[in-house]
Motif scaffolding. Sequence first.
Motif, PDB file in Angstrom:
ATOM      1  N   TRP A  11      20.568   3.489  -0.939  1.00 24.72           N
ATOM      2  CA  TRP A  11      21.573   3.595  -0.053  1.00 24.72           C
ATOM      3  C   TRP A  11      20.488   3.879   1.291  1.00 24.72           C
ATOM      4  CZ3 TRP A  11      26.533   4.283  -0.750  1.00 24.72           C
ATOM      5  CH2 TRP A  11      26.907   4.164  -1.794  1.00 24.72           C
ATOM      6  N   ASP A  12      21.100   3.462   2.371  1.00 23.25           N
ATOM      7  CA  ASP A  12      20.559   3.740   3.794  1.00 23.25           C
ATOM      8  C   ASP A  12      21.053   5.245   4.082  1.00 23.25           C
ATOM      9  OD1 ASP A  12      19.748   3.648   6.512  1.00 23.25           O
ATOM     10  OD2 ASP A  12      21.617   3.164   7.120  1.00 23.25           O
ATOM     11  N   LEU A  13      20.424   5.875   4.947  1.00 21.02           N
ATOM     12  CA  LEU A  13      21.057   7.282   5.170  1.00 21.02           C
ATOM     13  C   LEU A  13      21.812   7.403   6.475  1.00 21.02           C
ATOM     14  CD1 LEU A  13      20.515  10.047   3.810  1.00 21.02           C
ATOM     15  CD2 LEU A  13      18.558  10.422   5.049  1.00 21.02           C
ATOM     16  N   ASP A  14      21.126   7.161   7.519  1.00 25.25           N
ATOM     17  CA  ASP A  14      21.867   7.242   8.811  1.00 25.25           C
ATOM     18  C   ASP A  14      22.610   6.194   9.256  1.00 25.25           C
ATOM     19  OD1 ASP A  14      22.058   8.454  11.243  1.00 25.25           O
ATOM     20  OD2 ASP A  14      21.335   6.781  12.384  1.00 25.25           O
ATOM     21  N   GLY A  15      24.012   6.564   9.386  1.00 26.91           N
ATOM     22  CA  GLY A  15      25.144   5.526   9.582  1.00 26.91           C
ATOM     23  C   GLY A  15      25.810   4.974   8.244  1.00 26.91           C
ATOM     24  N   THR A  16      25.089   5.304   7.203  1.00 28.73           N
ATOM     25  CA  THR A  16      25.687   4.815   5.886  1.00 28.73           C
ATOM     26  C   THR A  16      26.390   5.943   5.177  1.00 28.73           C
ATOM     27  OG1 THR A  16      24.226   3.163   6.104  1.00 28.73           O
ATOM     28  CG2 THR A  16      25.123   3.864   3.680  1.00 28.73           C
ATOM     29  N   LEU A  17      25.217   6.986   4.542  1.00 27.95           N
ATOM     30  CA  LEU A  17      25.535   8.330   3.869  1.00 27.95           C
ATOM     31  C   LEU A  17      25.881   9.242   4.983  1.00 27.95           C
ATOM     32  CD1 LEU A  17      23.181   8.250   1.088  1.00 27.95           C
ATOM     33  CD2 LEU A  17      25.681   7.734   0.915  1.00 27.95           C
ATOM     34  N   GLY A 106      23.940  -0.644   3.331  1.00 20.55           N
ATOM     35  CA  GLY A 106      23.447  -0.120   4.427  1.00 20.55           C
ATOM     36  C   GLY A 106      24.358  -0.502   5.694  1.00 20.55           C
ATOM     37  N   ASP A 107      24.302   0.110   6.915  1.00 20.90           N
ATOM     38  CA  ASP A 107      24.949  -0.312   8.093  1.00 20.90           C
ATOM     39  C   ASP A 107      24.203  -1.148   9.109  1.00 20.90           C
ATOM     40  OD1 ASP A 107      23.392   1.934   8.750  1.00 20.90           O
ATOM     41  OD2 ASP A 107      24.703   2.227  10.503  1.00 20.90           O
ATOM     42  N   SER A 108      23.242  -1.643   8.828  1.00 21.94           N
ATOM     43  CA  SER A 108      22.353  -2.135   9.686  1.00 21.94           C
ATOM     44  C   SER A 108      22.073  -3.512   9.306  1.00 21.94           C
ATOM     45  CB  SER A 108      20.975  -1.547  10.045  1.00 21.94           C
ATOM     46  OG  SER A 108      19.992  -2.330  10.268  1.00 21.94           O
ATOM     47  N   ALA A 110      19.342  -4.794   9.417  1.00 18.85           N
ATOM     48  CA  ALA A 110      17.912  -4.796   8.698  1.00 18.85           C
ATOM     49  C   ALA A 110      18.045  -4.473   7.201  1.00 18.85           C
ATOM     50  CB  ALA A 110      17.155  -3.908   9.454  1.00 18.85           C
ATOM     51  N   ASP A 111      19.181  -3.765   7.038  1.00 19.42           N
ATOM     52  CA  ASP A 111      19.586  -3.243   5.588  1.00 19.42           C
ATOM     53  C   ASP A 111      19.821  -4.582   4.665  1.00 19.42           C
ATOM     54  OD1 ASP A 111      19.162  -0.409   6.243  1.00 19.42           O
ATOM     55  OD2 ASP A 111      20.916  -0.326   6.920  1.00 19.42           O
ATOM     56  N   VAL A 112      20.789  -5.183   5.471  1.00 17.93           N
ATOM     57  CA  VAL A 112      21.152  -6.602   4.820  1.00 17.93           C
ATOM     58  C   VAL A 112      20.007  -7.466   4.537  1.00 17.93           C
ATOM     59  CG1 VAL A 112      22.827  -8.618   4.810  1.00 17.93           C
ATOM     60  CG2 VAL A 112      23.584  -6.385   5.536  1.00 17.93           C
TER      61      VAL A 112
HETATM   62 MG   LIG Z   1      21.524   3.123   8.942  1.00 13.98          MG
END
Ligand SMILES: [Mg+2]
Length: 147
Positions: A11-17, A106-108, A110-112
């Motif tokens: 999991w990504d943290l900021d904007g996701t969790l 993730g929400d970015s 970059a995560d994808v």
């Molecule tokens: Mg994020």
Amino acid sequence: MLTCPWSCVVWDLDGTLLERGGLRPVDGVEAVLAAWAGAGVEMAVATSASTSTARQVVDGLGWSGWFSHVAGSAPGVAGKDEVLAEALLGLGRVLPEGAAGAAMVGDSPADVAAARRHGLTAVGVTWSGTPADALGGADVIWTRPPS
Ligand SMILES: [Mg+2]
């Protein structure tokens, strides 16, 4: 609660969790984390924040029991690609085989991109405001936490 389709979720943290730019959990994510951790899904955090900050945040929220590893930026580990690899390594998963059965949420973009580069299922989330078309490489788009 949705049965987790993966054996491992990073999991990504900021904007996701957490709500973007803050420390407030996104409504519904704690139920998902509790259910999936309880079902034996291996989980880790992969964040661009420093590892020490990320661990403080996870500990402060009382989430430590849900994550077997918290990976962030650290000397020699920079960028989501490297942090994701570090998160998987912390779960005992060595790439490329370690990507089997694993997803990155993730929400970015970059995560994808990191998920796809390493061969994980890419789950893009839109609840922080990232438009779905900016997450175009995602295998799955979530507009809200699964329930
Ligand atoms: Mg994020």
